[in-house]
Write a protein that holds these residues in place. Structure first.
Motif, short mmCIF file in Angstrom:
data_model
loop_
_atom_site.label_atom_id
_atom_site.label_comp_id
_atom_site.label_asym_id
_atom_site.label_seq_id
_atom_site.Cartn_x
_atom_site.Cartn_y
_atom_site.Cartn_z
N MET A 1 -1.87 -19.93 8.40
CA MET A 1 -1.42 -19.07 7.32
C MET A 1 -0.47 -18.00 7.86
SD MET A 1 -3.67 -16.61 4.82
CE MET A 1 -4.52 -18.03 4.13
N THR A 2 0.68 -17.87 7.24
CA THR A 2 1.62 -16.80 7.55
C THR A 2 2.16 -16.25 6.23
OG1 THR A 2 2.30 -17.81 9.64
CG2 THR A 2 3.77 -16.16 8.70
N ILE A 3 2.11 -14.94 6.09
CA ILE A 3 2.49 -14.27 4.84
C ILE A 3 3.78 -13.48 5.05
CG2 ILE A 3 1.74 -12.66 3.06
CD1 ILE A 3 -0.01 -15.20 3.35
N LEU A 4 4.71 -13.62 4.11
CA LEU A 4 5.91 -12.79 4.09
C LEU A 4 5.68 -11.65 3.11
CD1 LEU A 4 8.95 -12.35 4.91
CD2 LEU A 4 9.51 -13.53 2.77
N ILE A 5 5.88 -10.42 3.59
CA ILE A 5 5.68 -9.24 2.75
C ILE A 5 7.02 -8.63 2.44
CG2 ILE A 5 4.54 -7.01 2.51
CD1 ILE A 5 3.46 -9.28 5.31
N THR A 6 7.40 -8.61 1.17
CA THR A 6 8.59 -7.89 0.75
C THR A 6 8.18 -6.45 0.44
OG1 THR A 6 8.43 -8.37 -1.62
CG2 THR A 6 9.49 -10.03 -0.23
N GLY A 7 9.18 -5.54 0.47
CA GLY A 7 8.84 -4.14 0.27
C GLY A 7 7.93 -3.61 1.36
N ALA A 8 8.09 -4.14 2.57
CA ALA A 8 7.14 -3.83 3.65
C ALA A 8 7.17 -2.38 4.09
CB ALA A 8 7.43 -4.73 4.85
N SER A 9 8.23 -1.65 3.78
CA SER A 9 8.30 -0.24 4.15
C SER A 9 7.80 0.68 3.04
CB SER A 9 9.74 0.14 4.52
OG SER A 9 10.61 -0.08 3.41
N GLY A 10 7.37 0.12 1.92
CA GLY A 10 6.90 0.92 0.80
C GLY A 10 5.40 1.11 0.81
N ASN A 11 4.89 1.79 -0.21
CA ASN A 11 3.45 2.07 -0.28
C ASN A 11 2.62 0.81 -0.43
OD1 ASN A 11 3.47 4.99 -0.11
ND2 ASN A 11 4.36 5.02 -2.15
N ALA A 12 2.98 -0.05 -1.37
CA ALA A 12 2.19 -1.26 -1.60
C ALA A 12 2.40 -2.28 -0.50
CB ALA A 12 2.53 -1.86 -2.95
N GLY A 13 3.67 -2.56 -0.14
CA GLY A 13 3.94 -3.52 0.92
C GLY A 13 3.35 -3.08 2.24
N GLY A 14 3.44 -1.78 2.53
CA GLY A 14 2.84 -1.26 3.75
C GLY A 14 1.33 -1.42 3.76
N GLN B 1 -1.12 -3.52 6.41
CA GLN B 1 -2.33 -2.99 7.03
C GLN B 1 -3.52 -3.91 6.80
OE1 GLN B 1 -2.13 0.94 5.06
NE2 GLN B 1 -2.13 1.83 7.11
N SER B 2 -3.64 -4.44 5.60
CA SER B 2 -4.76 -5.32 5.29
C SER B 2 -4.66 -6.62 6.06
CB SER B 2 -4.81 -5.60 3.78
OG SER B 2 -5.07 -4.41 3.05
N LEU B 3 -3.47 -7.18 6.19
CA LEU B 3 -3.28 -8.40 6.98
C LEU B 3 -3.65 -8.15 8.44
CD1 LEU B 3 0.16 -9.74 5.64
CD2 LEU B 3 -2.08 -10.81 5.31
N ALA B 4 -3.13 -7.06 8.99
CA ALA B 4 -3.39 -6.76 10.40
C ALA B 4 -4.88 -6.54 10.65
CB ALA B 4 -2.59 -5.54 10.83
N GLU B 5 -5.53 -5.86 9.74
CA GLU B 5 -6.96 -5.58 9.89
C GLU B 5 -7.78 -6.86 9.93
OE1 GLU B 5 -9.57 -3.66 6.66
OE2 GLU B 5 -8.93 -1.96 7.90
N GLU C 1 8.33 0.52 13.29
CA GLU C 1 7.07 0.13 13.91
C GLU C 1 6.23 -0.65 12.93
OE1 GLU C 1 3.28 2.17 16.28
OE2 GLU C 1 4.95 3.40 15.56
N LEU C 2 5.66 -1.76 13.40
CA LEU C 2 4.84 -2.62 12.55
C LEU C 2 3.47 -2.82 13.18
CD1 LEU C 2 7.52 -5.37 11.76
CD2 LEU C 2 6.73 -3.58 10.21
N PRO C 3 2.46 -3.12 12.36
CA PRO C 3 1.13 -3.37 12.92
C PRO C 3 1.13 -4.59 13.85
CG PRO C 3 1.02 -3.03 10.54
CD PRO C 3 2.47 -3.17 10.90
N VAL C 4 0.14 -4.65 14.71
CA VAL C 4 -0.02 -5.80 15.61
C VAL C 4 -0.18 -7.08 14.79
CG1 VAL C 4 -1.50 -6.84 17.36
CG2 VAL C 4 -1.04 -4.38 17.41
N GLY C 5 0.54 -8.11 15.17
CA GLY C 5 0.46 -9.38 14.48
C GLY C 5 1.47 -9.57 13.37
N ILE C 6 2.28 -8.55 13.13
CA ILE C 6 3.29 -8.61 12.07
C ILE C 6 4.67 -8.69 12.72
CG2 ILE C 6 4.26 -7.52 10.03
CD1 ILE C 6 1.34 -8.35 9.69
N GLU C 7 5.44 -9.72 12.37
CA GLU C 7 6.78 -9.91 12.90
C GLU C 7 7.82 -9.32 11.94
OE1 GLU C 7 7.60 -14.01 13.50
OE2 GLU C 7 5.60 -14.46 14.26
N PRO C 8 8.89 -8.74 12.47
CA PRO C 8 9.96 -8.25 11.59
C PRO C 8 10.87 -9.38 11.13
CG PRO C 8 10.53 -7.81 13.86
CD PRO C 8 9.15 -8.42 13.89
#
Length: 273
Positions: free
Chosen positions: A1-14, A18-22, A36-43
């Motif tokens: 499983m790999t998830i693409l997050i749009t709006g990653a710099s916003g409140n909801a996307g961010g 965090q939930s994915l990384a956790e 800076e991105l959480p561990v396990g998240i690629e830009p």
């Protein structure tokens, strides 16, 4: 499983990041510049309004967390289908509980309809106003201890962005396919009550100034395009949507209680200093 997050710099996307990384779930964050991105998240460097800028990054993606209201949405969804993406979770809006003719509801409705037509699995999240919207008071706090609040008598069960993130991750794991999830916080609070909670968290004697309907009307129309100002005034001034009612969707989906405004304010107190 790999998830693409749009709006990653916003409140909801961010919060989704965090939930994915956790949970140790791999993710790709769609961003425009290095951060800076959480561990396990690629830009993934690209622009949601220009699907061609990140089409290649859809390879290997199983699900997309998607914001509403962007250009060339159908093109992006076609790219997702071609890349064998299975599911889209849309950050939609509580505004769709009312008339869909206003400016806010219209673009969320258009996004939902485009995703329905794309042939992908989907879940639509329709949250109440975010607890992080209290950040709009920062400029006032920089000037003094009085906070001018709009619609002072209207209680809203605002939601912690991390609860949106946790629900989104559950949906991206294959839960709640074809469902529309209304998301609320744990309790409805007036803006005056919200200011009191913020005051306790940051250790300042804040005072809420209840703006009149005329003052609110002027402030809204001075700060945003008229169609959006009209929509917000209709939502909270005329009561065309209900953000007062509390439901149990967050706890039902995630297994934990919805987070409180007190918790959000303590976590983010430094942002108000």
């Amino acid at each position: 499983m790999t998830i693409l997050i749009t709006g990653a710099s916003g409140n909801a996307g961010g919060a989704v990041l965090q939930s994915l990384a956790e949970q140790g779930i791999p993710g790709r964050a769609l961003i425009r510049s290095e951060r800076e991105l959480p561990v396990g998240i690629e830009p993934v460097y690209g622009d949601l309004n220009r699907p061609d800028t990140f089409a290649d990054a859809l390879t290997g993606v199983t699900g997309i967390f998607l914001l509403s209201g962007y250009d060339r949405l159908e093109e992006m969804l076609r790219n997702a289908v071609q890349a064998a993406v299975r599911k889209v979770v849309v950050l939609s809006s509580s505004s769709l509980d009312g008339e869909v003719t206003n400016a806010v509801a219209a673009y969320h409705h258009a996004t939902e309809e485009a995703v329905r037509a794309a042939g992908l699995e989907w879940t639509f999240l329709r949250p109440n106003s975010f607890m992080s919207n209290t950040l709009r008071w920062r400029d006032q706090l920089a000037a003094g201890d009085e906070v001018r609040v709009q619609f002072p008598d209207v209680p809203v069960s605002t939601i912690h962005p991390r609860d949106i993130g946790d629900v989104a991750v559950r949906a991206l794991q294959g839960a709640h396919d074809g469902e529309v999830l209304r998301l609320t916080g744990p309790v409805a609070l007036t803006p005056v009550e919200q200011v009191a909670i913020l005051a306790e968290a940051i250790g300042r004697p804040l005072t809420a100034y209840p703006m009149s309907r005329a003052e609110t009307h002027e402030a809204l129309h001075d700060s945003m395009p008229e169609p959006y100002a009209q929509a917000i005034e209709s939502f909270f001034g005329d009561g065309t949507i209900d953000e007062t009612t509390v439901n149990t969707t967050v706890s039902d989906v995630t297994g934990h209680p919805a987070r409180t405004l007190q918790a959000w304010a303590k976590e983010n107190a430094a942002l108000f200093v």
